[in-house]
Design an enzyme around this catalytic site. Structure first.
Site, PDB file in Angstrom:
ATOM      1  N   HIS A 185       5.917   6.199  -1.671  1.00 43.10           N
ATOM      2  CA  HIS A 185       6.667   4.965  -1.883  1.00 43.10           C
ATOM      3  C   HIS A 185       5.800   3.753  -1.568  1.00 43.10           C
ATOM      4  O   HIS A 185       4.807   3.852  -0.856  1.00 43.10           O
ATOM      5  CB  HIS A 185       7.937   4.931  -1.027  1.00 43.10           C
ATOM      6  CG  HIS A 185       7.667   4.912   0.443  1.00 43.10           C
ATOM      7  ND1 HIS A 185       7.424   6.066   1.162  1.00 43.10           N
ATOM      8  CD2 HIS A 185       7.564   3.885   1.323  1.00 43.10           C
ATOM      9  CE1 HIS A 185       7.196   5.749   2.416  1.00 43.10           C
ATOM     10  NE2 HIS A 185       7.278   4.423   2.550  1.00 43.10           N
ATOM     11  N   THR A 201       1.016   4.976   2.036  1.00 40.06           N
ATOM     12  CA  THR A 201       0.450   5.770   3.129  1.00 40.06           C
ATOM     13  C   THR A 201       0.434   7.229   2.703  1.00 40.06           C
ATOM     14  O   THR A 201       1.457   7.777   2.285  1.00 40.06           O
ATOM     15  CB  THR A 201       1.271   5.594   4.421  1.00 40.06           C
ATOM     16  OG1 THR A 201       1.278   4.200   4.769  1.00 40.06           O
ATOM     17  CG2 THR A 201       0.670   6.398   5.562  1.00 40.06           C
ATOM     18  N   THR A 241       6.609   0.114   0.053  1.00 41.16           N
ATOM     19  CA  THR A 241       7.560  -0.784   0.692  1.00 41.16           C
ATOM     20  C   THR A 241       7.214  -2.194   0.250  1.00 41.16           C
ATOM     21  O   THR A 241       6.063  -2.596   0.333  1.00 41.16           O
ATOM     22  CB  THR A 241       7.453  -0.655   2.219  1.00 41.16           C
ATOM     23  OG1 THR A 241       7.737   0.689   2.579  1.00 41.16           O
ATOM     24  CG2 THR A 241       8.405  -1.596   2.918  1.00 41.16           C
ATOM     25  N   HIS A 258       0.843  -1.189   0.000  1.00 36.50           N
ATOM     26  CA  HIS A 258       0.000   0.000   0.000  1.00 36.50           C
ATOM     27  C   HIS A 258       0.884   1.246   0.000  1.00 36.50           C
ATOM     28  O   HIS A 258       2.100   1.154   0.128  1.00 36.50           O
ATOM     29  CB  HIS A 258      -0.908   0.011   1.242  1.00 36.50           C
ATOM     30  CG  HIS A 258      -0.141   0.165   2.516  1.00 36.50           C
ATOM     31  ND1 HIS A 258       0.465  -0.905   3.153  1.00 36.50           N
ATOM     32  CD2 HIS A 258       0.169   1.263   3.244  1.00 36.50           C
ATOM     33  CE1 HIS A 258       1.086  -0.469   4.235  1.00 36.50           C
ATOM     34  NE2 HIS A 258       0.934   0.840   4.309  1.00 36.50           N
TER      35      HIS A 258
END
Length: 191
Positions: free
Chosen positions: A158, A92, A160, A90
């Site tokens: 970004h 954030t 992760t 996902h």
């Protein structure tokens, strides 16, 4: 694998991945979000670990799920990454203290086209694909203006995708397809 207790989970993760932790922005008592994420990868199941420090206590996150995680996973495997959890990937957008008023969530999907500014980076014990997006930066700023919080100096969108395995990330070819994100959602478990 046996269940790991939160009291020594961070040490297990440090030993397993040889991780370096970034506490400079968080003060003397670290927030264990990155450790929690790396431990979740290690055990392949969620880990409940108490938050430490005022910056990570009682918060929810506004996130967007990565909808084309299968394409992204194929790319990650082609670059030699093996520890992947596509169902957890996902982005954030911002964090809010629990109970804080929020702006309306963006209910539309978002497509971020590939561009030369994409790169793979090491981020506090994990590896992420970083990229720019005017739409995401604008939403982040709107949420901040409404009372959202961000624990870092800048907002760097970004995804992760794996624990840090020590490789030279400068040698990793960034994902060159579009990134497709779902609508903004409230995620009480995002780390």
């Amino acid at each position: 694998m046996p269940t790991l207790h939160a009291s020594f989970a961070g040490e297990v993760v440090r030993q397993a991945f040889g991780l370096q932790w970034l506490f400079a922005l968080r003060g003397p008592t670290p927030c264990y979000g990155e450790e929690k994420q790396a431990l979740a990868y290690l055990t392949m199941k969620p880990v409940d670990q108490p938050a430490r420090g005022p910056w990570c206590c009682a918060t929810t996150a506004v996130t967007r799920r990565l909808l084309n995680a299968d394409d992204f996973a194929r790319w990650a495997r082609s670059e030699g990454f093996a520890v992947l959890r596509p169902s957890a990937w996902h982005l954030t957008v911002v964090r809010y203290p629990d109970g804080a008023r929020r702006i309306d969530l963006d209910a539309s999907d978002l497509r971020v086209e590939a561009h030369l500014a994409r790169y793979v980076a090491r981020m506090s014990g994990v590896i992420a694909l970083c990229f720019g997006s005017r739409e995401l930066s604008s939403r982040h700023e709107a949420h901040l203006a409404a009372g959202g919080r961000w624990d870092f100096l800048t907002y760097r969108p970004h995804v992760t995708f794996t624990p840090d395995d020590g490789r030279d990330v400068r040698q990793v070819r960034p994902f060159d397809g579009p990134l497709l994100f779902g609508p903004e959602i409230i995620d009480h478990g995002a780390i």
